[in-house]
Write a protein that holds these residues in place. Structure first.
Motif, mmCIF file in Angstrom:
data_model
loop_
_atom_site.group_PDB
_atom_site.id
_atom_site.type_symbol
_atom_site.label_atom_id
_atom_site.label_comp_id
_atom_site.label_asym_id
_atom_site.label_seq_id
_atom_site.Cartn_x
_atom_site.Cartn_y
_atom_site.Cartn_z
ATOM 1 N N TYR A 56 40.119 38.616 37.429
ATOM 2 C CA TYR A 56 40.927 37.455 37.075
ATOM 3 C C TYR A 56 40.234 36.620 35.996
ATOM 4 O O TYR A 56 40.869 36.180 35.028
ATOM 5 C CB TYR A 56 41.186 36.583 38.309
ATOM 6 N N TYR A 79 40.479 38.254 32.674
ATOM 7 C CA TYR A 79 41.825 38.214 32.120
ATOM 8 C C TYR A 79 42.171 36.833 31.567
ATOM 9 O O TYR A 79 42.738 36.708 30.474
ATOM 10 C CB TYR A 79 42.831 38.607 33.206
ATOM 11 N N PHE A 123 44.167 28.690 35.300
ATOM 12 C CA PHE A 123 44.639 29.647 36.306
ATOM 13 C C PHE A 123 44.924 28.925 37.623
ATOM 14 O O PHE A 123 45.976 29.123 38.249
ATOM 15 C CB PHE A 123 43.583 30.732 36.497
ATOM 16 N N ARG A 179 52.681 41.813 32.575
ATOM 17 C CA ARG A 179 51.579 40.866 32.640
ATOM 18 C C ARG A 179 51.629 39.881 31.478
ATOM 19 O O ARG A 179 52.036 40.250 30.377
ATOM 20 C CB ARG A 179 50.246 41.615 32.614
ATOM 21 N N LEU A 200 49.495 33.542 34.529
ATOM 22 C CA LEU A 200 48.942 34.462 35.516
ATOM 23 C C LEU A 200 48.726 33.745 36.839
ATOM 24 O O LEU A 200 48.970 34.313 37.909
ATOM 25 C CB LEU A 200 47.626 35.050 35.008
ATOM 26 N N GLY A 201 48.273 32.488 36.788
ATOM 27 C CA GLY A 201 48.100 31.721 38.013
ATOM 28 C C GLY A 201 49.417 31.530 38.754
ATOM 29 O O GLY A 201 49.473 31.653 39.980
ATOM 30 N N PHE A 255 50.358 34.757 40.355
ATOM 31 C CA PHE A 255 49.500 34.905 41.523
ATOM 32 C C PHE A 255 50.071 34.098 42.686
ATOM 33 O O PHE A 255 50.112 34.563 43.830
ATOM 34 C CB PHE A 255 48.090 34.422 41.165
#
Length: 246
Positions: free
Chosen positions: A38, A41, A65, A126, A137-138, A141
């Motif tokens: 993570y 990324y 994130f 992604r 991305l967070g 998630f």
């Protein structure tokens, strides 16, 4: 009016539980091994260069994130809090149901319900790597969860519904995000040292799961027996006495 304040006795009791639930989620075997990936990324830095990357960039990527999944979790907490508020006239039945759910989540987290599988939603598309894609991305998630976060986050949403307020529900999940997100940021700032600590946790995963599950079961038992309300009253009396002293 007293029941409408955000920082009530119930919140004083529930906030530490939420923070601990976030910490347990971070150190669970479904999250901790993925931390280097993570961080790589969200910062745009390859895994081999993470230890040498600029701390400012690492901290910024990790913080963005964390903000991404916090926005998702806090929104959900507010929703569950509002839902709980609409059911306050059925408070006793609601507390019983939530207590049972909390105990089941604890057993599930400890691996004592093997007939149920831990699932997650995955997104095949992604976001861009680096700081720009970090909050996205967070958020993904947060929406997808990862298997070990499910039970602990569910336990916090149970407490959010029990609080009976959108504001309290949001604050409670924000505390959960603090427990889950702060280690992300600290790992980013001190990545080399964090690797050593991660190794120790990996060797004691069984205890991490037992402690986390035991905490959820204990909270569920407090809700079922009414001991939670007694503790809430004690905390309320303490907070009122503290305010008078000030």
């Amino acid at each position: 009016m007293q029941n409408e304040t955000v920082m009530s006795g119930a919140m004083l009791l529930a906030l530490p539980v939420a923070v601990l639930a976030g910490l347990v989620s971070f150190f669970s075997p479904c999250v901790l091994p993925l931390v280097p990936g993570y961080l790589s990324y969200v910062t745009g830095v390859t895994g081999t260069d993470l230890a040498e990357a600029r701390k400012g960039r690492m901290a910024s990527g990790a913080a963005l994130f964390v903000l991404g999944f916090s926005a998702v979790f806090v929104s959900g907490g507010a929703l569950f809090g509002f839902f709980g508020w609409t059911l306050q006239e059925h408070r006793e039945a609601l507390t019983t149901v939530l207590g049972v759910l909390m105990i089941l989540m604890g057993l599930f987290f400890m691996g004592l319900m093997p007939f149920l599988t831990q699932r997650e939603f995955r997104f095949h598309k992604r976001p861009a790597t680096g700081l720009v894609g970090a909050p996205v991305l967070g958020a993904l998630f947060g929406i997808g969860w990862t298997p070990c976060i499910g039970p602990t986050l569910a336990s916090v949403t149970v407490l959010s519904a029990q609080q009976g307020s959108a504001g309290r529900g949001a604050l409670l999940t924000a505390a959960y995000c603090l427990g889950l997100g702060l280690p992300f940021v600290l790992a980013a700032v001190a990545f080399r040292r964090a690797l050593g600590a991660f190794g120790w946790v990996r060797r004691h995963y069984a205890w991490v799961m037992r402690i986390g599950g035991g905490m959820m079961i204990a909270t569920g038992a407090l809700l079922l027996t009414g001991a939670w309300d007694v503790l809430v009253q004690e905390m309320q009396s303490w907070s009122q006495g503290f305010q008078v002293g000030i």
